[in-house]
Every structure is written in structure tokens, then in C-alpha cells.
Design an enzyme around this catalytic site. Structure first.
Site, short mmCIF file in Angstrom:
data_model
loop_
_atom_site.label_atom_id
_atom_site.label_comp_id
_atom_site.label_asym_id
_atom_site.label_seq_id
_atom_site.Cartn_x
_atom_site.Cartn_y
_atom_site.Cartn_z
N LYS A 114 0.82 -1.21 0.00
CA LYS A 114 0.00 0.00 0.00
C LYS A 114 0.85 1.26 0.00
CE LYS A 114 -4.28 -1.60 2.15
NZ LYS A 114 -5.21 -1.39 3.25
N LYS A 197 -5.16 -10.79 -6.71
CA LYS A 197 -6.34 -10.86 -5.83
C LYS A 197 -7.43 -9.90 -6.30
CE LYS A 197 -6.09 -8.56 -1.94
NZ LYS A 197 -5.91 -8.06 -0.58
N LYS A 200 -10.70 -4.29 -3.63
CA LYS A 200 -11.39 -3.00 -3.70
C LYS A 200 -10.45 -1.92 -4.19
CE LYS A 200 -12.68 -3.72 0.89
NZ LYS A 200 -13.59 -3.92 2.00
P1 TYM Z 1 -10.85 -6.17 4.09
O1 TYM Z 1 -11.93 -5.20 4.38
O2 TYM Z 1 -9.82 -5.82 3.10
O3 TYM Z 1 -11.47 -7.54 3.61
C1 TYM Z 1 -12.47 -8.20 4.34
C2 TYM Z 1 -12.28 -9.71 4.26
O4 TYM Z 1 -12.33 -10.15 2.90
C3 TYM Z 1 -11.21 -10.98 2.62
N1 TYM Z 1 -10.86 -10.83 1.19
C4 TYM Z 1 -10.73 -11.85 0.33
N2 TYM Z 1 -10.86 -13.19 0.48
C5 TYM Z 1 -10.66 -13.96 -0.61
N3 TYM Z 1 -10.37 -13.46 -1.84
C6 TYM Z 1 -10.23 -12.11 -2.04
N4 TYM Z 1 -9.96 -11.63 -3.24
C7 TYM Z 1 -10.41 -11.26 -0.92
N5 TYM Z 1 -10.35 -9.91 -0.76
C8 TYM Z 1 -10.62 -9.67 0.54
C9 TYM Z 1 -10.11 -10.46 3.53
O5 TYM Z 1 -9.12 -11.43 3.72
C10 TYM Z 1 -10.89 -10.15 4.78
O6 TYM Z 1 -11.05 -11.30 5.57
N6 TYM Z 1 -7.46 -6.11 7.74
C11 TYM Z 1 -8.81 -6.59 7.43
C12 TYM Z 1 -9.86 -5.96 8.28
C13 TYM Z 1 -9.74 -6.19 9.75
C14 TYM Z 1 -9.85 -7.43 10.44
C15 TYM Z 1 -9.73 -7.12 11.82
C16 TYM Z 1 -10.03 -8.72 10.03
C17 TYM Z 1 -9.54 -5.24 10.71
N7 TYM Z 1 -9.57 -5.79 11.94
C18 TYM Z 1 -9.79 -8.12 12.82
C19 TYM Z 1 -10.09 -9.74 11.01
C20 TYM Z 1 -9.97 -9.43 12.37
C21 TYM Z 1 -9.06 -6.20 5.98
O7 TYM Z 1 -8.35 -5.51 5.37
O8 TYM Z 1 -10.20 -6.65 5.48
#
Ligand code: TYM
Length: 334
Positions: A114, A197, A200
Site C-alpha cells: 500500500k 487478488k 477494492k
Molecule cells: P478487508 O476489508 O480488506 O477484507 C475483508 C475480508 O475479505 C477478505 N478478502 C478476500 N478473500 C478472498 N479473496 C479475495 N480476493 C479477498 N479480498 C478480501 C479479507 O481477507 C478479509 O477477511 N485487515 C482486514 C480488516 C480487519 C480485520 C480485523 C479482520 C480489521 N480488523 C480483525 C479480522 C480481524 C481487511 O483488510 O479486510
């Protein structure tokens, strides 16, 4: 015996979740509420680690929460809340920041990716500490399991390390969580660049399937998904990453094992297969979209549901934080 606890979070950084979020995470959240003591949060504090406009953040936080309920989270069985409503997240994050080495934080690959995008000097310190706030989210609730996609593995390792370090230094306080990652859906890839991947922040609009998108564009995107040379529907990650991704998606959405799908489409070419993938996507997304729209039509009710979630989450967070304060040596306030 008490049910094991699960916690996970999702960022309100877009106007819709995408198929990767849904298959990689949210769908498991829904199943796990049946067997676990479930906490799920919309992580708005994480969203502001990159420049974010206030109205957009408010809108997207509600849209995210509405999609979670629409996807099947039941407010009776799951505690669904907004991260910033529970002040202890930032408080614990600070304590953990003070236990994290600079080098340790600097090794986080998501930060490196990022910050490379923004330019190292434009990236905020918040972005640097992002994984530590995530560790606080998880440790605060004494979670046993964290359902996420593969991209979160490293953050979960850091979470365990920090939990362990705290326990070692100050006495047993935190449960060490395990990631819960389903191999088959851990990385849904971009329809236009099937080695990357679905994301967003980096996928082009043509590469990403949004849960709240209309059927027309969704169908078009699936039909235009990059496919590989040849014309056979085969699962071969290396030579056919595009078709393999679509097979993974189709299998996850319909519950049909991949070998069965491969047999079904033998000799039929890509067109028929893609049409069926599109239908499976539409069938899954349409009801979620409709329920999301209904929930968003009554913001007061949605906010009320989130207030209930925040209250339940706070009760747990407060308890953990009281212990942390005492162990770290903060003077009690009389
Ligand atoms: P975020 O908002 O980017 O994504 C949410 C969840 O979606 C999963 N994900 C995917 N899984 C499979 N294939 C993909 N292409 C794909 N894109 C996204 C992510 O792995 C995620 O599980 N850091 C986390 C947010 C967070 C969090 C937490 C998660 C903050 N605090 C505590 C677990 C526990 C994130 O960026 O999610």
C-alpha cells in the site's frame, strides 16, 4: 461449556463488498454464528489509514453493516458493531504499538504494497500501525478463531506474537487466536488479471464483482472475464488461472465439487460455462442487494441495531481493557 469465540472485521472502504470479501470471509461469518460466540465489526478506524472523506465514510459504514445483516448475520446471534463505537480498540492498540518493534511492523507486506502505491512519504503512520490495531480488535475479544482470506495471514501471525509477548511480559491475559481460512476460497482473483487478488483498492471495475451491482453489468463482467488459451474447462492454476478462478467461484456458489463441474462442461467450451457462473453470481447477490436496500431505507433502525451491537461488544472490551490497564501499571482512577 461456553462456545468458542470468533471475531472478524471488514473495512468500509467501498460502496459495496465484492465477491472475494463474500466468499473469503462474510459467508463463513454467517455459518459460524450458529456454532460460535460471534463478534463482527465494521472497521472504520482502519478505513481512515488512507485519505477518506467524512460523508463517504459514514455512508459506507452503514452500507457495510447493512450488507452484513443482508448476507445473513442475525443480530440476535451475532454481535455486529462499528469499531469506533468501542473506544477500547484504540486504547489497546496504543499499548500494543508500544510492544511492537519498528522492524517487525515494517515487514508487513500489505503495508509495503500500500505504501508503495501512495509513495513511502505520503503513507500515514496510521497505515504503518494498521496491523497492530487489527491485533487489538482480535485480542480485545479473546477470540479463538478469526475467519479471513489468505491476505490476512501475516496480520494474524503478528496478532499471536503480540498477544504472546504481552502474556509473557505482564502475565496471562490474552487468548491466542487461530486464523480460519478456507483453502478453496482463500484468494478469489481479479476477472481481468486472474493472477492478482480481487481487490477494492487495486482491481479495475471490470475485474471485480460487487455484491450490490445490478445484474446487467455483473453478467457482462463474467462473460468478459479473461480466459485462457484452449477451449476446455479444466482446473489448472498454472496454465489456466482464469478458468480455474471461475471454477472455484462456481463451485463455492453452487456447492458442486470442481471435478464434477469439469466433467459437466466437457466438450462445451467456455461460453456455456461462463453463462452458468454468471447465473450463480446473480442468484447469490440479488437477494443480498434487495435486503441491503431495505435496511438502508431505514437508517434509524440500522443505527439502533448497531448501537445494540456496540453495547454488547463494549461489555467484553471493557473487561479485557481493565485487566490490561492493571497489568501494564496504569494508576486506577478513583
Ligand atoms: P478487508 O476489508 O480488506 O477484507 C475483508 C475480508 O475479505 C477478505 N478478502 C478476500 N478473500 C478472498 N479473496 C479475495 N480476493 C479477498 N479480498 C478480501 C479479507 O481477507 C478479509 O477477511 N485487515 C482486514 C480488516 C480487519 C480485520 C480485523 C479482520 C480489521 N480488523 C480483525 C479480522 C480481524 C481487511 O483488510 O479486510
Amino acid at each position: 461449556m461456553a462456545r468458542p469465540r470468533v471475531l472478524s472485521g471488514i473495512q468500509p472502504t467501498a460502496d459495496s463488498f465484492h465477491l472475494g470479501n463474500y466468499l473469503g470471509a462474510v459467508r463463513q461469518w454467517v455459518t459460524m454464528q450458529e456454532t460460535h460466540d460471534a463478534f463482527y465489526c465494521v472497521v472504520d478506524l482502519h478505513a481512515i489509514t488512507v485519505p477518506t472523506e467524512a460523508d463517504a465514510l459514514r455512508r459506507r459504514s452503514r452500507v457495510a453493516a447493512a450488507q452484513l445483516f443482508a448476507a445473513g448475520l442475525d443480530p440476535e446471534r451475532s454481535t455486529v458493531f462499528v469499531q469506533s463505537h468501542v473506544r477500547e480498540h484504540t486504547e489497546l492498540a496504543w499499548v500494543l504499538i508500544c510492544l511492537t518493534g519498528m522492524g517487525e511492523a515494517g515487514r508487513m507486506t500489505q503495508f509495503k504494497d500500500k505504501s508503495a502505491k501512495f509513495g513511502e512519504s505520503a503513507a500515514s503512520v496510521g497505515l504503518f500501525t494498521y496491523p497492530i490495531l487489527q491485533a487489538a480488535d482480535i485480542l480485545l475479544y479473546q477470540a479463538n478463531l478469526v475467519p479471513v482470506g489468505a491476505d490476512q495471514k501475516q496480520h494474524l501471525e503478528l496478532t499471536r506474537d503480540l498477544g504472546q509477548r504481552f502474556n509473557h511480559r505482564f502475565g496471562d491475559t490474552f487468548t491466542l487466536p487461530d486464523p480460519y481460512i478456507l483453502k478453496e476460497v482463500e484468494k478469489i482473483t481479479d476477472l481481468q488479471d486472474p493472477t492478482a487478488k480481487m481487490s477494492k483498492s487495486s482491481s479495475s471495475p471490470a475485474g471485480i464483482l460487487d455484491v450490490l451491482e445490478q445484474p446487467g453489468p455483473l453478467r457482462k463482467k463474467v462473460m468478459r472475464a479473461v480466459t485462457d488459451t484452449g477451449s476446455e474447462v479444466l482446473f489448472d492454476e498454472e496454465n489456466k488461472p482464469g478458468i480455474s478462478n471461475l471454477l472455484r467461484i462456481q463451485s463455492a456458489l453452487t456447492g458442486t465439487p470442481i471435478p464434477e463441474l469439469v466433467a459437466r462442461y466437457e466438450g462445451q467450451g467456455y461460453g456455456t460455462f461462463k453463462k452458468d457462473v454468471a447465473e450463480a453470481v446473480l442468484e447469490t447477490f440479488a437477494p443480498i442487494r434487495e435486503r441491503t436496500e431495505k435496511l438502508l431505507a431505514d437508517e434509524k433502525e440500522l443505527d439502533r441495531m448497531l448501537a445494540i451491537g456496540a453495547e454488547r461488544a463494549s461489555a467484553v472490551a471493557r473487561q479485557t481493557m481493565e485487566q490490561v490497564r492493571e497489568r501494564v501499571g496504569f494508576l486506577p482512577k478513583l
